[in-house]
Design a protein around this motif. Structure first.
Motif, PDB file in Angstrom:
ATOM      1  N   ALA A 127      28.821  12.536   1.889  1.00  0.00           N
ATOM      2  CA  ALA A 127      29.686  13.694   2.124  1.00  0.00           C
ATOM      3  C   ALA A 127      30.719  13.424   3.209  1.00  0.00           C
ATOM      4  N   GLU A 128      30.383  12.561   4.163  1.00  0.00           N
ATOM      5  CA  GLU A 128      31.243  12.329   5.319  1.00  0.00           C
ATOM      6  C   GLU A 128      32.041  11.035   5.244  1.00  0.00           C
ATOM      7  N   ALA A 129      31.691  10.146   4.330  1.00  0.00           N
ATOM      8  CA  ALA A 129      32.254   8.792   4.350  1.00  0.00           C
ATOM      9  C   ALA A 129      33.768   8.759   4.183  1.00  0.00           C
ATOM     10  N   SER A 130      34.315   9.542   3.269  1.00  0.00           N
ATOM     11  CA  SER A 130      35.774   9.478   3.055  1.00  0.00           C
ATOM     12  C   SER A 130      36.535   9.943   4.294  1.00  0.00           C
ATOM     13  N   ARG A 131      35.975  10.879   5.055  1.00  0.00           N
ATOM     14  CA  ARG A 131      36.608  11.324   6.303  1.00  0.00           C
ATOM     15  C   ARG A 131      36.588  10.226   7.363  1.00  0.00           C
ATOM     16  N   LEU A 132      35.547   9.420   7.353  1.00  0.00           N
ATOM     17  CA  LEU A 132      35.369   8.415   8.393  1.00  0.00           C
ATOM     18  C   LEU A 132      35.974   7.059   8.044  1.00  0.00           C
ATOM     19  N   LEU A 133      36.268   6.834   6.775  1.00  0.00           N
ATOM     20  CA  LEU A 133      36.802   5.542   6.361  1.00  0.00           C
ATOM     21  C   LEU A 133      38.321   5.525   6.395  1.00  0.00           C
ATOM     22  N   HIS A 158      24.765   8.500  20.834  1.00  0.00           N
ATOM     23  CA  HIS A 158      23.633   9.372  20.532  1.00  0.00           C
ATOM     24  C   HIS A 158      24.149  10.619  19.825  1.00  0.00           C
ATOM     25  N   THR A 159      23.877  10.712  18.532  1.00  0.00           N
ATOM     26  CA  THR A 159      24.247  11.906  17.776  1.00  0.00           C
ATOM     27  C   THR A 159      23.461  11.925  16.476  1.00  0.00           C
ATOM     28  N   ASP A 160      23.511  13.055  15.786  1.00  0.00           N
ATOM     29  CA  ASP A 160      22.810  13.231  14.515  1.00  0.00           C
ATOM     30  C   ASP A 160      23.735  12.809  13.383  1.00  0.00           C
ATOM     31  N   MET A 161      23.484  11.633  12.833  1.00  0.00           N
ATOM     32  CA  MET A 161      24.295  11.074  11.755  1.00  0.00           C
ATOM     33  C   MET A 161      25.775  11.012  12.170  1.00  0.00           C
ATOM     34  N   THR A 162      26.637  11.750  11.471  1.00  0.00           N
ATOM     35  CA  THR A 162      28.080  11.648  11.722  1.00  0.00           C
ATOM     36  C   THR A 162      28.602  12.749  12.636  1.00  0.00           C
ATOM     37  N   GLU A 163      27.701  13.577  13.144  1.00  0.00           N
ATOM     38  CA  GLU A 163      28.132  14.730  13.940  1.00  0.00           C
ATOM     39  C   GLU A 163      28.930  14.287  15.171  1.00  0.00           C
ATOM     40  N   GLY A 164      30.127  14.821  15.298  1.00  0.00           N
ATOM     41  CA  GLY A 164      30.958  14.543  16.462  1.00  0.00           C
ATOM     42  C   GLY A 164      31.744  13.253  16.392  1.00  0.00           C
ATOM     43  N   LEU A 165      31.586  12.470  15.334  1.00  0.00           N
ATOM     44  CA  LEU A 165      32.344  11.225  15.218  1.00  0.00           C
ATOM     45  C   LEU A 165      33.788  11.535  14.814  1.00  0.00           C
ATOM     46  N   GLU A 166      34.729  11.022  15.571  1.00  0.00           N
ATOM     47  CA  GLU A 166      36.142  11.313  15.318  1.00  0.00           C
ATOM     48  C   GLU A 166      36.947  10.064  14.976  1.00  0.00           C
ATOM     49  N   GLU A 167      36.389   8.880  15.215  1.00  0.00           N
ATOM     50  CA  GLU A 167      37.087   7.645  14.870  1.00  0.00           C
ATOM     51  C   GLU A 167      37.059   7.431  13.363  1.00  0.00           C
ATOM     52  N   THR A 168      37.897   6.523  12.893  1.00  0.00           N
ATOM     53  CA  THR A 168      37.842   6.090  11.497  1.00  0.00           C
ATOM     54  C   THR A 168      37.585   4.586  11.469  1.00  0.00           C
ATOM     55  N   TYR A 169      37.021   4.129  10.345  1.00  0.00           N
ATOM     56  CA  TYR A 169      36.459   2.784  10.305  1.00  0.00           C
ATOM     57  C   TYR A 169      36.902   2.031   9.053  1.00  0.00           C
ATOM     58  N   ASP A 170      36.972   0.719   9.207  1.00  0.00           N
ATOM     59  CA  ASP A 170      37.264  -0.152   8.070  1.00  0.00           C
ATOM     60  C   ASP A 170      35.992  -0.512   7.304  1.00  0.00           C
ATOM     61  N   LEU A 171      34.856  -0.464   7.985  1.00  0.00           N
ATOM     62  CA  LEU A 171      33.576  -0.789   7.360  1.00  0.00           C
ATOM     63  C   LEU A 171      32.493   0.079   7.980  1.00  0.00           C
ATOM     64  N   ILE A 172      31.741   0.750   7.114  1.00  0.00           N
ATOM     65  CA  ILE A 172      30.583   1.535   7.546  1.00  0.00           C
ATOM     66  C   ILE A 172      29.356   0.972   6.853  1.00  0.00           C
ATOM     67  N   VAL A 173      28.299   0.693   7.624  1.00  0.00           N
ATOM     68  CA  VAL A 173      27.030   0.270   7.042  1.00  0.00           C
ATOM     69  C   VAL A 173      25.937   1.220   7.499  1.00  0.00           C
ATOM     70  N   SER A 174      24.913   1.356   6.674  1.00  0.00           N
ATOM     71  CA  SER A 174      23.785   2.202   7.072  1.00  0.00           C
ATOM     72  C   SER A 174      22.527   1.797   6.327  1.00  0.00           C
ATOM     73  N   ASN A 175      21.463   1.659   7.091  1.00  0.00           N
ATOM     74  CA  ASN A 175      20.115   1.544   6.532  1.00  0.00           C
ATOM     75  C   ASN A 175      19.369   2.801   6.987  1.00  0.00           C
ATOM     76  N   PRO A 176      19.642   3.931   6.321  1.00  0.00           N
ATOM     77  CA  PRO A 176      19.097   5.214   6.777  1.00  0.00           C
ATOM     78  C   PRO A 176      17.658   5.394   6.322  1.00  0.00           C
ATOM     79  N   PRO A 177      16.987   6.435   6.804  1.00  0.00           N
ATOM     80  CA  PRO A 177      15.687   6.785   6.210  1.00  0.00           C
ATOM     81  C   PRO A 177      15.881   7.044   4.716  1.00  0.00           C
ATOM     82  N   TYR A 178      14.967   6.523   3.880  1.00  0.00           N
ATOM     83  CA  TYR A 178      15.144   6.746   2.441  1.00  0.00           C
ATOM     84  C   TYR A 178      13.819   6.841   1.674  1.00  0.00           C
TER      85      TYR A 178
END
Length: 300
Positions: free
Chosen positions: A243-249, A187-207
């Motif tokens: 804005a956050e993807a390169s930090r998380l990937l 439970h968080t707002d988008m990427t707030e507080g996420l500290e892990e890194t990932y090999d694959l990120i997917v998102s179907n966000p509000p658009y």
């Protein structure tokens, strides 16, 4: 009319005809699993009667109990008069071969991203075992997180949503598929507080952009507003992700994001990004792919 129908209608065929007439009369909008009145009516009736949803013919002339007729007529009325999406009436939605519990706490699953997981991503992710950790942003019902777990069985999957209500629904689906140990709901707002890194990120966000939100058919207004609109141009959530993807990937990590009909607006806003638009059942303008390297080279 519905009182008379309860007295006169006795078979599946009767209810199917009645439902199609009411749906056409009401001028319903579709897009939550079917695209016409007949298919919508057939699915609703078969689902409520606990019959195979892909087998109508053998049951058309089956006589129903009065209680069964009442149950189906109540649902037909809610669909026709209140414009409630059929998925909220059956508490079930399908995405590919997967079915999910849904109610009005979550968006009805309809993302194209599920079509792209696994083999379609082999040019960027050669083997499924290379995905050790994956992230589903704006998970809603948990549908994409569950399909990530299916295609990448060795991956730990984080599923994020700002809505506690949505995460309660996601928990039902995760438990149903026995994936409690593989999928972590966060439970968080988008990427707030996420500290892990990932090999694959997917998102179907509000658009959905501001103007289009105001023009949505009544069916879509039963869905959580927070899961639909995303600012004036529909890209507020997507901007956060970029804005956050390169930090998380991780190095060689891959980002997949669905943006609806916002391709032109997005490309104009980020001219330096070499978006790869992937082919889906509705065309190649809805889901983009970027690698971490491409994001870094563009200064993000």
């Amino acid at each position: 009319m519905y009182e008379q129908a309860a007295k006169e209608l006795t078979t599946v065929r009767d209810l199917l005809r009645f439902a199609v007439s009411r749906f056409n009369e009401a001028g319903l909008s579709y897009g939550h699993g079917t695209d016409n009145a007949h298919d919508e009516a057939a699915y609703l009736i078969l689902s409520l009667l606990k019959l195979p949803i892909d087998t109508l013919e053998p049951y058309l002339d089956a006589r129903l109990l009065p209680s069964e007729v009442t149950t189906v007529l109540d649902a037909i009325a809610r669909r026709a008069l209140e414009r409630v999406p059929v998925a909220y009436l059956t508490h079930e939605a399908w995405q590919g071969e997967f079915s999910f519990y849904v109610d009005e706490r979550v968006l009805v699953p309809r993302s194209f991203i599920y079509e792209l997981l696994g083999e379609p991503l082999t040019p960027w992710i050669e083997h499924p075992e290379l995905v050790h950790r994956a992230l589903d942003l704006c998970t809603g019902s948990g549908c994409l997180a569950i399909q990530l777990a299916h295609h990448y069985p060795d991956a730990e999957v984080d599923a994020v949503d700002i809505s506690l209500d949505a995460l309660e629904v996601a928990a039902i689906n995760v438990e149903h598929y026995g994936l409690d140990e593989q999928i972590q709901l966060i439970h968080t707002d988008m990427t707030e507080g996420l500290e892990e890194t990932y090999d694959l990120i997917v998102s179907n966000p509000p658009y959905v952009d501001e103007e289009s939100v105001d023009e949505l058919p009544p069916e879509y207004l039963h869905e959580p507003e927070i899961a639909l609109g995303s600012g004036r141009d529909g890209l507020d959530a997507t901007r956060v992700i970029l804005a956050e993807a390169s930090r998380l990937l991780n190095p060689k990590g891959v980002l997949l994001v669905e943006v609806g009909h916002n391709r032109d607006v997005l490309e104009a806003a980020y001219p330096a990004l070499p978006f790869t638009w992937l082919e889906t059942s509705s065309g190649d303008g809805f889901v983009f792919l970027l690698t971490r390297e491409e994001l870094v080279e563009a200064g993000l």
